[in-house]
Design a protein around this motif. Structure first.
Motif, PDB file in Angstrom:
ATOM      1  N   LEU A 130      64.242  73.604  33.736  1.00 44.29           N
ATOM      2  CA  LEU A 130      64.630  74.918  33.231  1.00 44.29           C
ATOM      3  C   LEU A 130      63.936  75.999  34.043  1.00 44.29           C
ATOM      4  CD1 LEU A 130      64.272  74.281  29.392  1.00 44.29           C
ATOM      5  CD2 LEU A 130      66.309  74.088  30.783  1.00 44.29           C
ATOM      6  N   ASP A 152      73.916  72.137  30.543  1.00 50.45           N
ATOM      7  CA  ASP A 152      74.106  73.117  29.480  1.00 50.45           C
ATOM      8  C   ASP A 152      74.357  72.445  28.132  1.00 50.45           C
ATOM      9  OD1 ASP A 152      73.731  75.807  29.705  1.00 50.45           O
ATOM     10  OD2 ASP A 152      75.864  76.266  29.399  1.00 50.45           O
ATOM     11  N   GLN A 163      71.202  71.107  26.598  1.00 49.68           N
ATOM     12  CA  GLN A 163      70.442  72.170  25.919  1.00 49.68           C
ATOM     13  C   GLN A 163      71.089  72.526  24.588  1.00 49.68           C
ATOM     14  OE1 GLN A 163      67.676  72.729  27.239  1.00 49.68           O
ATOM     15  NE2 GLN A 163      68.128  71.849  29.242  1.00 49.68           N
ATOM     16  N   SER A 174      72.259  81.430  29.375  1.00 50.57           N
ATOM     17  CA  SER A 174      72.606  80.040  29.095  1.00 50.57           C
ATOM     18  C   SER A 174      71.999  79.634  27.757  1.00 50.57           C
ATOM     19  CB  SER A 174      72.075  79.133  30.199  1.00 50.57           C
ATOM     20  OG  SER A 174      70.693  79.007  30.077  1.00 50.57           O
ATOM     21  N   LYS A 231      67.732  80.607  35.961  1.00 50.28           N
ATOM     22  CA  LYS A 231      68.951  80.018  35.409  1.00 50.28           C
ATOM     23  C   LYS A 231      69.071  80.220  33.908  1.00 50.28           C
ATOM     24  CE  LYS A 231      70.896  76.329  36.766  1.00 50.28           C
ATOM     25  NZ  LYS A 231      71.164  74.917  36.900  1.00 50.28           N
ATOM     26  N   ALA A 252      70.103  77.322  27.332  1.00 46.35           N
ATOM     27  CA  ALA A 252      68.717  76.917  27.548  1.00 46.35           C
ATOM     28  C   ALA A 252      67.765  78.045  27.158  1.00 46.35           C
ATOM     29  CB  ALA A 252      68.511  76.532  28.998  1.00 46.35           C
TER      30      ALA A 252
END
Lengths: 169, 178
Positions: free
Chosen positions: A61, B40, B43, A69, A65, A71
């Motif tokens: 991570l 993605d 996550q 997102s 980025k 994340a």
């Protein structure tokens, strides 16, 4: 048993999921049938290939980025804030997804929380939010204003209308 | 350390994440066939898990539950992808390599043929086969993860192996049937 019947039983045969009777029937068939034997050999080989499939590592991570997102949400929601973080604010109440046990009070929030708007009850109890009623009231107000203006600037000067004084009455 | 508690248990979310991120990522990657999207979706899976974990009860089978979330998240993504597949500006950079090229043996090693064969399988069979062979799940765990009966798992795995064998053979021999 013929090949067509055995075809659907080869997979559970391999996984030892058949009854003793079914298992015996399949074993008997396999002793005679090369085609079904070849299929079983393939299944074993493919199972081994799939089990040995190299594992890929997820991308780390990186902050660049994270923006936009999911994340970023994960980091925000799961990362406790360090004491020295200047923007850190201690939660007075637990987050919505955290139970209200006392153990949870060490949760801190890094990102600003939207302030809950407190609307007075007298506003919320009046049905302003009923769109139809609101439209009707607006229309009534506009009509009243229109008639008042019509009376003041047209009817009253034209017909000399005025409010009689107490002596005239 | 962030701890997440169910009604009876206490979990360290970092530990859960560290233990499961790679297997979940690989599982999702094989379901969707795209590394960035798998990142993605992994996550997403953990975010959903983090939010839902405090509501779960004590006898939660964590691994089956996480894979269930991952499966549903990947299926949703595949469904969305199907909906927008007709768009002309679809990003082809992240699509799997063209498996219909002349000689797959030259392009792929065995690993790539396995991955390409997996991609061609129906998604529900693919999930069952991956859970069984890669993650070592039992029939009952697969049933719990995919929300189907155990007898259904037997059928899914049987069809999955047939389908995989068909596609693998076809790729191995250089055929490009879709």
């Amino acid at each position: 048993m013929n090949c067509e019947q055995v075809k659907d039983l080869l997979s559970p045969y391999l996984d030892d999921q058949l009854t003793a009777h079914e298992r015996q029937s399949v074993t008997n068939h396999l002793q005679l049938c090369e085609i079904c034997n070849a299929v079983l050999v393939d299944y074993r080989r493919f199972d081994a290939l799939l089990a040995r499939l190299p594992r890929l590592s997820p991308h780390p991570l990186s902050p660049g980025k994270l923006v936009g997102s999911s994340a970023s949400l994960l980091v925000y929601e799961t990362q406790p804030v360090q004491e020295e973080t200047p923007t850190a604010r201690v939660r007075s109440t637990p987050a919505y997804h955290v139970s209200s046990t006392s153990k949870r009070n060490y949760y801190r929030c890094r990102y600003p929380q939207p302030q809950k708007k407190t609307v007075p009850t007298w506003i919320t109890t009046i049905p302003w939010k009923n769109k139809r009623l609101f439209n009707s009231l607006t229309l009534l107000g506009l009509l009243t204003l229109g008639f008042s203006l019509f009376y003041i600037y047209y009817l009253r000067p034209k017909y000399h209308l005025r409010i009689p004084s107490s002596k005239e009455i | 350390m962030v701890r997440v508690e169910t009604k009876e248990n206490s979990w360290s979310f970092e530990q859960i994440y560290d233990e499961y991120k790679t297997p979940i990522y690989n599982y999702v990657y094989h379901l969707v066939g795209d590394r960035e999207q798998a990142d993605d979706l992994t996550q997403d899976t953990f975010l959903k898990a983090f939010r839902a974990l405090p509501k779960m009860d004590a006898n939660l089978k964590l691994s089956a539950w996480l894979y269930r979330i991952a499966t549903n998240t990947a299926y949703d993504a595949l469904r969305r992808r199907k909906l927008i597949a007709w768009l002309p500006w679809q990003d082809l950079d992240h699509e799997p390599a063209d498996v219909e090229s002349a000689d797959p043996q030259e392009i792929y090693g065995t690993t790539e043929i396995v991955r390409a064969a997996l991609r061609r399988m129906p998604q529900q069979y693919r999930a069952a086969l991956l859970l069984y062979t890669q993650e070592g799940f039992s029939y009952s765990e697969i049933a719990h993860t995919l929300n189907i009966a155990e007898s259904g798992v037997k059928m899914y795995l049987s069809r999955a192996r047939q389908s995989f064998r068909e596609h693998y053979r076809s790729l191995e021999q250089g055929g490009g049937t879709k």
